[in-house]
Design a protein around this motif. Structure first.
Motif, PDB file in Angstrom:
ATOM      1  N   ILE A   2       0.838  -1.194   0.000  1.00 54.80           N
ATOM      2  CA  ILE A   2       0.000   0.000   0.000  1.00 54.80           C
ATOM      3  C   ILE A   2       0.880   1.254   0.000  1.00 54.80           C
ATOM      4  N   LEU A   3       0.305   2.283  -0.594  1.00 57.49           N
ATOM      5  CA  LEU A   3       0.980   3.575  -0.643  1.00 57.49           C
ATOM      6  C   LEU A   3       0.276   4.501   0.345  1.00 57.49           C
ATOM      7  N   VAL A   4       1.034   5.089   1.264  1.00 57.68           N
ATOM      8  CA  VAL A   4       0.447   6.052   2.212  1.00 57.68           C
ATOM      9  C   VAL A   4       1.023   7.429   1.889  1.00 57.68           C
ATOM     10  N   ILE A   5       0.169   8.455   1.952  1.00 55.74           N
ATOM     11  CA  ILE A   5       0.598   9.805   1.558  1.00 55.74           C
ATOM     12  C   ILE A   5       0.105  10.809   2.598  1.00 55.74           C
ATOM     13  N   ASP A   6       1.025  11.611   3.114  1.00 53.77           N
ATOM     14  CA  ASP A   6       0.623  12.694   4.022  1.00 53.77           C
ATOM     15  C   ASP A   6       0.967  14.022   3.361  1.00 53.77           C
ATOM     16  N   ILE A   7      -0.049  14.834   3.118  1.00 49.51           N
ATOM     17  CA  ILE A   7       0.174  16.136   2.479  1.00 49.51           C
ATOM     18  C   ILE A   7       0.220  17.205   3.565  1.00 49.51           C
ATOM     19  N   GLY A   8       1.415  17.747   3.796  1.00 51.68           N
ATOM     20  CA  GLY A   8       1.572  18.835   4.758  1.00 51.68           C
ATOM     21  C   GLY A   8       1.759  20.152   4.027  1.00 51.68           C
ATOM     22  N   ASN A   9       1.839  21.238   4.775  1.00 54.99           N
ATOM     23  CA  ASN A   9       1.984  22.549   4.140  1.00 54.99           C
ATOM     24  C   ASN A   9       3.356  22.740   3.498  1.00 54.99           C
ATOM     25  N   THR A  10       4.370  22.014   3.981  1.00 53.52           N
ATOM     26  CA  THR A  10       5.713  22.137   3.406  1.00 53.52           C
ATOM     27  C   THR A  10       6.057  20.931   2.545  1.00 53.52           C
ATOM     28  N   ASN A  11       5.736  19.749   3.036  1.00 55.71           N
ATOM     29  CA  ASN A  11       6.138  18.522   2.351  1.00 55.71           C
ATOM     30  C   ASN A  11       5.001  17.533   2.183  1.00 55.71           C
ATOM     31  N   ILE A  12       5.125  16.764   1.105  1.00 57.91           N
ATOM     32  CA  ILE A  12       4.279  15.584   0.932  1.00 57.91           C
ATOM     33  C   ILE A  12       5.175  14.389   1.210  1.00 57.91           C
ATOM     34  N   VAL A  13       4.794  13.602   2.201  1.00 56.04           N
ATOM     35  CA  VAL A  13       5.616  12.440   2.539  1.00 56.04           C
ATOM     36  C   VAL A  13       4.863  11.186   2.104  1.00 56.04           C
ATOM     37  N   SER A  31       3.780  21.732  -3.606  1.00 63.48           N
ATOM     38  CA  SER A  31       3.790  22.878  -4.513  1.00 63.48           C
ATOM     39  C   SER A  31       2.377  23.073  -5.029  1.00 63.48           C
ATOM     40  N   ARG A  32       1.786  24.176  -4.600  1.00 70.54           N
ATOM     41  CA  ARG A  32       0.389  24.427  -4.953  1.00 70.54           C
ATOM     42  C   ARG A  32       0.213  24.705  -6.441  1.00 70.54           C
ATOM     43  N   GLN A  33       1.344  24.931  -7.155  1.00 74.63           N
ATOM     44  CA  GLN A  33       1.271  25.185  -8.602  1.00 74.63           C
ATOM     45  C   GLN A  33       1.374  23.893  -9.417  1.00 74.63           C
ATOM     46  N   SER A  34       1.890  22.841  -8.810  1.00 71.62           N
ATOM     47  CA  SER A  34       2.150  21.633  -9.600  1.00 71.62           C
ATOM     48  C   SER A  34       0.853  20.965 -10.028  1.00 71.62           C
ATOM     49  N   THR A  35       0.915  20.334 -11.191  1.00 76.05           N
ATOM     50  CA  THR A  35      -0.275  19.711 -11.762  1.00 76.05           C
ATOM     51  C   THR A  35      -0.309  18.216 -11.452  1.00 76.05           C
ATOM     52  N   VAL A  36      -1.442  17.616 -11.763  1.00 73.18           N
ATOM     53  CA  VAL A  36      -1.629  16.175 -11.622  1.00 73.18           C
ATOM     54  C   VAL A  36      -0.510  15.448 -12.370  1.00 73.18           C
ATOM     55  N   ASP A  37      -0.222  15.908 -13.590  1.00 71.26           N
ATOM     56  CA  ASP A  37       0.780  15.222 -14.413  1.00 71.26           C
ATOM     57  C   ASP A  37       2.183  15.403 -13.853  1.00 71.26           C
ATOM     58  N   VAL A  66      -3.912  20.487   3.469  1.00 68.53           N
ATOM     59  CA  VAL A  66      -3.850  21.541   2.438  1.00 68.53           C
ATOM     60  C   VAL A  66      -4.981  21.276   1.442  1.00 68.53           C
ATOM     61  N   PRO A  67      -6.172  21.828   1.705  1.00 66.36           N
ATOM     62  CA  PRO A  67      -7.337  21.472   0.892  1.00 66.36           C
ATOM     63  C   PRO A  67      -7.120  21.531  -0.625  1.00 66.36           C
ATOM     64  N   PRO A  68      -6.473  22.571  -1.176  1.00 67.60           N
ATOM     65  CA  PRO A  68      -6.338  22.580  -2.645  1.00 67.60           C
ATOM     66  C   PRO A  68      -5.450  21.456  -3.203  1.00 67.60           C
ATOM     67  N   MET A  69      -4.664  20.805  -2.366  1.00 66.40           N
ATOM     68  CA  MET A  69      -3.794  19.729  -2.865  1.00 66.40           C
ATOM     69  C   MET A  69      -4.510  18.388  -2.945  1.00 66.40           C
ATOM     70  N   VAL A  70      -5.653  18.288  -2.266  1.00 68.11           N
ATOM     71  CA  VAL A  70      -6.321  16.986  -2.191  1.00 68.11           C
ATOM     72  C   VAL A  70      -6.672  16.477  -3.586  1.00 68.11           C
ATOM     73  N   HIS A  71      -7.284  17.359  -4.383  1.00 65.60           N
ATOM     74  CA  HIS A  71      -7.730  16.914  -5.706  1.00 65.60           C
ATOM     75  C   HIS A  71      -6.571  16.567  -6.612  1.00 65.60           C
ATOM     76  N   VAL A  72      -5.501  17.344  -6.516  1.00 65.33           N
ATOM     77  CA  VAL A  72      -4.337  17.096  -7.371  1.00 65.33           C
ATOM     78  C   VAL A  72      -3.770  15.701  -7.083  1.00 65.33           C
ATOM     79  N   VAL A  73      -3.563  15.412  -5.811  1.00 63.10           N
ATOM     80  CA  VAL A  73      -2.944  14.125  -5.463  1.00 63.10           C
ATOM     81  C   VAL A  73      -3.938  12.972  -5.689  1.00 63.10           C
ATOM     82  N   GLU A  74      -5.196  13.244  -5.375  1.00 63.45           N
ATOM     83  CA  GLU A  74      -6.228  12.222  -5.599  1.00 63.45           C
ATOM     84  C   GLU A  74      -6.293  11.867  -7.098  1.00 63.45           C
ATOM     85  N   ASP A  75      -6.343  12.891  -7.944  1.00 63.35           N
ATOM     86  CA  ASP A  75      -6.427  12.639  -9.385  1.00 63.35           C
ATOM     87  C   ASP A  75      -5.161  11.981  -9.911  1.00 63.35           C
ATOM     88  N   MET A  76      -4.019  12.349  -9.318  1.00 63.43           N
ATOM     89  CA  MET A  76      -2.761  11.700  -9.707  1.00 63.43           C
ATOM     90  C   MET A  76      -2.833  10.190  -9.411  1.00 63.43           C
TER      91      MET A  76
END
Ligand SMILES: Nc1ncnc2c1ncn2[C@@H]1O[C@H](COP(=O)(O)OP(=O)(O)OP(=O)(O)O)[C@@H](O)[C@H]1O
Ligand SMILES: CC(C)(CO)[C@@H](O)C(=O)NCCC(=O)O
Ligand SMILES: [K+]
Length: 255
Positions: A2-13, A31-37, A66-76
């Protein structure tokens, strides 16, 4: 796996577990600018470099503050791993009773840390996470998550000093030999490191009184935990992997 992901304000671990064993872990900047791709490319490269095949990932769980990152990582995850991640939030079983006035308000990372700490060390305990913010989370012996304290993280505090005071430089966070600094860098290092350690001891001391638990366990995690733990008398244990362990445990409780 399994892959576990923690999205923090500075780092995604990220962590890859086979059963209870952490095989790999990775740290990306948030990075709030980075895209799904773009995140897809990073994941692809990390997996390739580590010999992980996408098809070996059976499931994904993530937590985010970081609410705006949820969709990016989810879609990724959906596009590049082919899995809909389980997201730590309302409806997920944690095994804790959240005593926050509004349980939805507690940062998912704090809950995840608390779950891991209770499982590994048992309550009553305090978790201190030295991340973007430093958080204190209190859990009693009956798995009640009581709340805690949030203070500016060491990075934020250090940055504020040099950004707001013209003559204060950017410094390396190293422990100085003495608390009486005789140059600007040593004076700032002394203030930040010894001041921060004192803050931890002060808050933990008050928590112990309020919880009437003088011998509760204090576990620290986060990038700078070792540095502060070596100075703060109240920290009993450092566990750098607490958040990843918590995600794995929550995944197991919900599948
Ligand atoms: N050696 C260092 N010197 C100065 N600042 C640092 C150092 N290491 C980390 N920081 C800062 O401390 C803060 C916390 O870093 P850390 O890597 O522990 O965060 P994190 O646990 O990934 O945080 P989050 O989960 O909130 O993203 C960040 O703001 C970071 O820039
Ligand atoms: C405090 C942080 C920023 C620490 O990552 C995060 O847990 C968060 O955004 N929490 C929401 C507020 C709260 O926990 O009460
Ligand atoms: K964190």
């Amino acid at each position: 796996m399994i892959l576990v992901i923690d999205i923090g304000n500075t780092n995604i671990v990220l962590g890859i577990y086979r059963n209870r064993e952490l095989l790999h872990h990775f740290r990306l900047s948030t990075s709030r600018q980075s895209t799904v791709d773009e995140y897809g490319v990073l994941i692809h490269n990390l997996f390739t470099m580590s010999g992980i095949r996408i098809h070996d990932i059976e499931n994904v769980i993530m937590s985010s503050v970081v609410p705006p990152m949820v969709h990016v990582v989810e879609d990724m995850c959906i596009k590049y791993i082919g899995k809909q991640p389980m997201i730590v939030g309302p409806g997920i079983k944690t095994g804790l009773n959240l005593k926050y006035e509004n349980p939805r308000e507690v940062g998912a990372d704090r809950i995840v840390n608390a779950v891991a700490a209770v499982e590994i060390y048992h309550g009553p305990l305090v978790v201190v996470d030295f991340g973007t913010a430093t958080t204190f989370d209190c859990i009693d012996s009956k798995c009640n998550y009581l709340g805690g304290a949030i203070v500016p993280g060491i990075g934020i505090a250090t940055e504020a000093l040099y950004k707001r005071a013209s003559k204060l430089p950017r410094i390396e966070l190293e422990k100085p030999k003495k608390v009486i600094g005789r140059n600007t860098v040593h004076a700032m290092q002394a203030g930040i490191i010894f001041g921060y350690a004192g803050q931890v001891d002060g808050i933990v001391g008050r928590i112990k009184e309020e919880m009437q638990a003088p011998s509760l366990k204090v576990v620290a995690t986060g990038g700078l935990a070792d540095l502060i733990a070596s100075e703060a008398k109240s920290i009993d244990e450092v566990n750098p992997l607490l958040t990843l362990e918590g995600l794995r445990i929550i995944y197991e409780r919900n599948c």
